[in-house]
Design a protein around this motif. Structure first.
Motif, mmCIF file in Angstrom:
data_model
loop_
_atom_site.group_PDB
_atom_site.id
_atom_site.type_symbol
_atom_site.label_atom_id
_atom_site.label_comp_id
_atom_site.label_asym_id
_atom_site.label_seq_id
_atom_site.Cartn_x
_atom_site.Cartn_y
_atom_site.Cartn_z
ATOM 1 N N LEU A 155 0.825 -1.216 0.000
ATOM 2 C CA LEU A 155 0.000 0.000 0.000
ATOM 3 C C LEU A 155 0.857 1.264 0.000
ATOM 4 N N ALA A 156 2.145 1.098 -0.319
ATOM 5 C CA ALA A 156 3.027 2.271 -0.302
ATOM 6 C C ALA A 156 2.536 3.302 -1.310
ATOM 7 N N ARG A 157 2.503 4.535 -0.891
ATOM 8 C CA ARG A 157 2.119 5.668 -1.731
ATOM 9 C C ARG A 157 0.717 5.525 -2.315
ATOM 10 N N THR A 158 -0.181 4.856 -1.598
ATOM 11 C CA THR A 158 -1.566 4.797 -2.050
ATOM 12 C C THR A 158 -2.429 5.526 -1.022
ATOM 13 N N GLU A 159 -3.604 5.895 -1.478
ATOM 14 C CA GLU A 159 -4.529 6.594 -0.582
ATOM 15 C C GLU A 159 -4.899 5.705 0.607
ATOM 16 N N GLU A 160 -5.115 4.417 0.302
ATOM 17 C CA GLU A 160 -5.488 3.460 1.354
ATOM 18 C C GLU A 160 -4.389 3.363 2.409
ATOM 19 N N GLY A 161 -3.138 3.341 1.934
ATOM 20 C CA GLY A 161 -2.004 3.268 2.854
ATOM 21 C C GLY A 161 -1.910 4.499 3.734
ATOM 22 N N GLU A 162 -2.125 5.654 3.136
ATOM 23 C CA GLU A 162 -2.061 6.899 3.925
ATOM 24 C C GLU A 162 -3.181 6.946 4.955
ATOM 25 N N ARG A 163 -4.383 6.461 4.539
ATOM 26 C CA ARG A 163 -5.528 6.449 5.464
ATOM 27 C C ARG A 163 -5.229 5.545 6.651
ATOM 28 N N LEU A 164 -4.671 4.386 6.338
ATOM 29 C CA LEU A 164 -4.357 3.420 7.404
ATOM 30 C C LEU A 164 -3.320 3.999 8.370
ATOM 31 N N GLU A 165 -2.288 4.614 7.797
ATOM 32 C CA GLU A 165 -1.211 5.190 8.617
ATOM 33 C C GLU A 165 -1.789 6.249 9.560
ATOM 34 N N ALA A 166 -2.677 7.095 9.011
ATOM 35 C CA ALA A 166 -3.273 8.164 9.824
ATOM 36 C C ALA A 166 -4.175 7.569 10.904
#
Lengths: 189, 163
Positions: A26-37
Motif C-alpha cells: 500500500l506504499a504511496r496509495t490513498e489506502e495506505g495513507e488512510r491506514l497510517e493516519a
C-alpha cells in the motif's frame, strides 16, 4: 472468539489491510495513507499492527532500483507531483535530527563534502537517491542493514528501519507544498 | 517470471504460518500447512495476475487450505483430544482463544466458515469479505448472522462470540 479475535470499532483497519501495508503493497496509495493516519489515532489498531509486525518478523527489503547516474540531473517532475525526501536520524535510540532532500543522489558519510554528514561513518558510507516517489539506498564503503538484513542496495519504504553504523535512519517521501500560481487577467485594449 | 519458493517463503512465510497457526491451533500442523500452501502457490503462480495483491491471494489460499485441513476428521479428533489433555496443565489466554476459534470452525456449517474466519480472525469489513469471496455485501451480512447463531449454538455459551 474473545480478546484475540475481538473486532475493533467500525472503520478500523483489517488484518489484511495491515498485512498489505507491512508488506509494502500500500506504499504511496490513498489506502495506505488512510491506514497510517488511522493507526496514529487508534490505540487498539496501533497495538494490533505492532503485534502483526512482530509476528510477521522482519520483511526482506525490495531489490534496488536502477539508480540514476551521479552528476546527471534528476528527471524534472511537474510541480504538483514534486516529492521531498525526509530522513529522520537517530543515534543510539536518541533523535539527532531530520534532513530534507529534493530529487537526486546524495552521498552519506563523515566526509564534509557529503550530502548528509554523519560522524563516525566511512568518509563515503552510502548513497541515498530520490527519483520520483521512490527512494533507494546503496552501500559504497560501509555496510547497510535494513530491517535486520545486510544489503548492498535496496529500495526503501516508510516502514523500513535503516542502520548505518551507530545511526538509525527512517525515510519518508512527502509532497512538496505547491501553490498553483494565480491567474492574472490581462485585459486587452 | 515466477519467484523461487525461497523468495516467497522469506517474504510471506511468517504471515502464512501465523494465520495457519491461528486457524489450526497446532504448531506442527501449521508448519505442514504453510509448506503445502507455498507448493500450491508455486504451482499456480501462472494464474496470478501481476497487478493483484500477493497478500490477499495468500490469505485466501491459507484460509481454504486450513479449512480443508480442519475438515479432515482424523485431525479434528486429534485436536479435540489434545485440547482435553492440555487444558488442565496449560491455561493461557492465547491458547484458550485459539481453541475457541478452532472449536467454532469445526462446528459451524461449512459454507459459513470462510466468512467467519475473515470477519472474526482477520477483522475484515463486510465490503472486504465481499470483494475477497466474490459475493455481495448483503450475502456476507446474512452469512455472518448465521455464523454468529451457529457459533453460539456450538459453544453452548451465549455471548462468547462478540460481533
Amino acid at each position: 472468539m474473545s480478546a484475540a479475535v475481538a473486532r475493533c470499532e467500525a472503520g478500523c483497519a483489517s488484518n489484511l489491510a495491515m498485512d498489505r501495508w507491512l508488506m509494502g503493497e500500500l506504499a504511496r496509495t490513498e489506502e495506505g495513507e488512510r491506514l497510517e493516519a488511522h493507526v496514529r489515532d487508534c490505540s487498539r489498531c496501533a497495538a494490533r499492527l505492532a503485534a502483526l509486525r512482530s509476528l510477521n518478523g522482519p520483511v526482506p527489503p525490495r531489490p534496488a532500483l536502477e539508480p540514476p547516474p551521479l552528476n546527471v540531473p534528476p528527471p524534472v517532475m511537474p510541480p504538483e507531483r514534486a516529492a521531498v525526501l525526509q530522513v529522520a536520524i537517530s543515534r543510539d535510540g536518541l533523535p539527532v535530527g531530520t534532513e530534507m532532500f529534493t530529487a537526486g543522489r546524495y552521498t552519506v558519510g563523515s566526509d564534509g563534502a557529503c550530502g548528509l554528514v554523519l560522524e563516525g561513518l566511512a568518509p563515503v558510507h552510502a548513497i541515498v537517491s530520490l527519483s520520483g516517489w521512490r527512494v533507494a539506498l546503496e552501500a559504497v564503503s560501509g555496510s547497510i542493514v535494513v530491517n535486520g538484513f545486510w544489503v548492498k542496495a535496496c529500495e526503501l519504504r516508510a516502514i523500513d528501519e535503516v542502520r548505518l553504523g551507530p545511526y538509525t535512519l527512517g525515510v519518508r517521501v512527502i509532497a512538496e507544498r505547491w501553490h498553483r500560481p494565480r491567474l492574472e487577467l490581462v485585459r486587452g485594449d | 517470471m515466477a519467484p523461487s519458493c525461497e523468495e516467497l517463503y522469506s517474504r510471506y512465510g511468517a504471515l502464512v504460518l501465523r494465520r495457519a497457526r491461528a486457524m489450526l491451533g497446532d504448531e506442527q500442523a501449521a508448519r505442514d500447512a504453510a509448506q503445502e500452501i507455498f507448493l500450491k502457490v508455486l504451482r499456480s503462480w501462472a494464474d496470478f495476475r501481476a497487478d493483484a495483491s500477493p497478500v490477499t491471494w495468500l490469505y485466501r489460499a491459507t484460509t481454504n487450505h486450513c479449512l480443508n485441513a480442519l475438515r479432515d476428521s482424523s485431525r479434528r479428533s486429534e485436536a479435540i483430544d489434545q485440547f482435553g489433555s492440555r487444558l488442565d496443565e496449560e491455561v493461557s489466554a492465547g491458547l484458550e482463544e485459539r481453541l475457541t476459534l478452532r472449536a467454532v470452525l469445526e462446528r459451524v456449517p461449512e459454507p459459513l466458515r470462510e466468512i467467519g474466519v475473515y470477519y472474526y480472525l482477520d477483522q475484515l469489513s463486510h465490503e472486504e469479505i465481499a470483494q475477497l469471496t466474490g459475493t455481495s455485501r448483503r450475502t456476507v451480512g446474512n452469512r455472518l448472522v448465521e455464523f454468529h447463531a451457529a457459533a453460539k449454538l456450538a459453544l453452548g455459551r451465549v455471548g462468547k462470540v462478540g460481533a
